[in-house]
Each structure stands twice: as C-alpha cells, then as structure tokens.
Design a protein around this motif. Structure first.
Motif, PDB file in Angstrom:
ATOM      1  N   ALA A 184       0.806  -1.222   0.000  1.00  9.99           N
ATOM      2  CA  ALA A 184       0.000   0.000   0.000  1.00  9.99           C
ATOM      3  C   ALA A 184       0.835   1.268   0.000  1.00  9.99           C
ATOM      4  CB  ALA A 184      -0.937   0.004   1.204  1.00  9.99           C
ATOM      5  N   GLY A 185       2.111   1.149   0.348  1.00  6.78           N
ATOM      6  CA  GLY A 185       2.983   2.313   0.396  1.00  6.78           C
ATOM      7  C   GLY A 185       3.040   2.933   1.781  1.00  6.78           C
ATOM      8  N   LEU A 186       4.162   3.533   2.097  1.00 10.44           N
ATOM      9  CA  LEU A 186       4.348   4.235   3.359  1.00 10.44           C
ATOM     10  C   LEU A 186       3.421   5.444   3.409  1.00 10.44           C
ATOM     11  CD1 LEU A 186       6.278   3.920   5.808  1.00 10.44           C
ATOM     12  CD2 LEU A 186       7.826   5.507   4.650  1.00 10.44           C
ATOM     13  N   ASN A 187       2.763   5.682   4.534  1.00  9.51           N
ATOM     14  CA  ASN A 187       1.732   6.723   4.579  1.00  9.51           C
ATOM     15  C   ASN A 187       2.296   8.110   4.269  1.00  9.51           C
ATOM     16  OD1 ASN A 187       2.298   8.304   7.135  1.00  9.51           O
ATOM     17  ND2 ASN A 187       2.027   6.268   8.053  1.00  9.51           N
ATOM     18  N   GLN A 188       1.405   8.999   3.849  1.00 11.80           N
ATOM     19  CA  GLN A 188       1.801  10.291   3.299  1.00 11.80           C
ATOM     20  C   GLN A 188       2.348  11.269   4.327  1.00 11.80           C
ATOM     21  OE1 GLN A 188      -1.785  12.877   2.200  1.00 11.80           O
ATOM     22  NE2 GLN A 188      -2.740  10.861   2.438  1.00 11.80           N
TER      23      GLN A 188
END
Length: 314
Positions: A184-188
């Motif tokens: 999901a990717g590292l959070n923004q």
C-alpha cells in the motif's frame, strides 16, 4: 477508469482495495510506533517538541472528541488532555491516559489520516487569474493501484489524460532503485511516503538534471498546500515534506505496458505523458521556471493548481 497494474514480468497483479480492510500504516520504529512517529509522545519536563508532535496535533483536531487543540509543535498539557479525550471516546481503555503510544497512534491514523478533500470541480481561473492550468488525480488508500490524472486548462477543458503512480517508499524497507513493490505504500505523513492529498499550488520547473531518476523533461512541482493534508504537509514556509513532483524516469527494463516503480513521494507518469504535459503547458503560456531544487519558500508565483483526492475518503 482505473488501471490494474501489470508486474515487471507482465503478470497481472490482482489488488483488493477496501476501506474497512486492515490498512498497512507501519514502518515500525521504537516501541512499535507507526510512521511518521519514531517515539512515544507524553508530557515531560522539558516538554517534547517537533514535527511529529505537530502531525499528531493536526490529526487529533479531526476527531470529534477534541476541541480546538492549538498546533504549536509542543506536547504540553493541552496535548495530553486531547490525547486522553481521544482515547476515552475511542474506547482505548488499556493504554496509559494521555500518552500517545502505538495503539493510540495506529488508531488515530486509521480514523483520521483521510483529509476528506473532494475536488471542487471549478476551473483553475476561479482560484486566481495567475492560474493557467489544473492537474486532477484520484488515488486510493492502497497506492498499489495506478490511477489516471487529468490535465485541464484554466477553463476546465481536459487537455490530456495520463497514467499516474502516487506510491512512495514501500513498507518492506526495501528501497532499491527502481523499486517495483506491491504493497500500500508508506503513509503520506512520512518522509518519502505516498504523495500527499488535498488542494495545492503547482508550477512547471526545468528538468532535475538526473535523467534516470526524473527523466529529461520539465517537472511539475507541488509548492504550497491549501486544503486537506497538503495544507500542513506542504505549507509554503514550514513544510513537513518537500520535493513533491510530477515526473518520469528512465527505468531500466521498463516498458509502458508495465506498472511504474515506486517514488520517494512524487507522482510518476510515463515519459511520453510528461513530455506531452510540458508541451501543452507551454502552449497555454506557462513558463518553465528555473528549477529551485527545493528552495523554501518557493521563489516564484505558482502558475497552476493541483487536486489530489483519495477515493472513499470523503
């Protein structure tokens, strides 16, 4: 409208996105704190202070349990009370009251990372006479999906449709280049995490002079957040994050039928799309500014507007 990605070898990647499903938020740090936090926050003497406190305060203010917490970067008595109030009304009874530890941090991210920003649907010119174009992109919480962006002129006429990957660093800790991950990717809120959401100003800059990483064409730089998460993450004078671009790259072995690699927080697009966007913007009268390479504050008047909205977040 949204594109299921293809892996590097061409195999289809099946992605299931669900707002209520377990959301990967970590990058784990000390005491199992989720990124962007690297420490437990609590009332101490001297008081704890920093950007991590600011992010906590910004997100706590989205909770109906918290009333007008001042964002001052300092974990004082007001922050302790706000954390305690959030814990109580969220049913967190097995944690120390007023201490921002891992359970509280994970729940805060899960409940309030969404900024609720929805595109206003108005032309760029409605934001000001200086704005000659708009970039509109929808993303998912799971940034493993590639989506499509729109380039519009100041009157909201669609000029170009292009594929976008707004995935930052992977959660796995593997940040090789180019990195083709499927999480999901590292959070923004984290350095090098997913591209921030919200309304922001954007401007056209000369190339980054690193063709493998950024491609040979002018880049669009997101320079000032106005609404949503971008309002504090990309604040023009005290940004949490900098260097957010719309660009391409020269990725070894990559072909346009494959998904693009992860970025360090920027939005990736296909090389030909970035070239087309540059040419179209110049035709609109947009100037290619000499690249300031992350100078804060940004030294030019922005010429465009960008809206990045998270589907299912409103």
């Amino acid at each position: 409208f949204f594109k299921k990605m293809r892996g590097v070898g061409g195999a289809a990647v099946v992605v299931l996105w669900c707002l209520s499903a377990a959301w990967q938020i970590v990058g784990q740090n000390g005491d199992d704190m989720p990124s962007p936090w690297y420490r437990v926050l609590e009332l101490e003497n001297p008081m704890m202070a920093g950007t991590d406190v600011r992010i906590m305060q910004e997100l706590l203010n989205r909770s109906p349990c918290v009333d007008g917490l001042q964002v001052d970067y300092v974990f004082g008595q007001a922050s302790e009370a706000a954390v305690a109030s959030f814990q109580k009304c969220s049913g967190l009874t097995d944690v120390p009251s007023g201490v921002f530890e891992s359970k509280t941090a994970n729940l805060l991210l899960y409940l309030h990372a969404c900024d609720g920003y929805r595109s206003l649907g108005v032309p760029a010119r409605e934001f000001g006479d200086q704005y000659l174009y708009k970039i509109h992109v929808q993303v998912f919480r799971d940034r493993n999906w590639e989506t499509r962006g729109l380039l519009l002129d100041r009157d909201n006429k669609v000029l170009h449709v292009f594929t976008v990957r707004a995935h930052g660093w992977a959660l796995t800790g593997n940040h090789s280049w180019p990195d083709f991950t499927q999480d999901a990717g590292l959070n923004q809120f984290t350095s090098n995490g997913n591209t921030p959401t919200g309304l922001m100003e954007v401007d056209l800059n000369s190339p980054e002079n690193d063709d493998p990483l950024y491609g040979p064409y002018p880049v669009n730089r997101f320079v000032n957040g106005v609404r949503g998460n971008a309002a504090f993450l990309l604040n023009t004078t005290e940004p949490v994050r900098t260097g957010i671009l719309l660009h391409t790259g020269q990725w070894p072995g990559w072909t346009p039928d494959q998904r693009m690699p992860d970025s360090a927080g920027c939005m990736h697009a296909h090389p030909n799309d970035i070239r087309i966007i540059w040419k179209l913007l110049v035709r609109l009268g947009v100037q290619v500014r000499d690249n300031p390479f992350g100078t804060i504050p940004y030294p030019y008047e922005a010429q465009g507007i960008a809206e990045i909205e998270q589907v299912g977040c409103q």
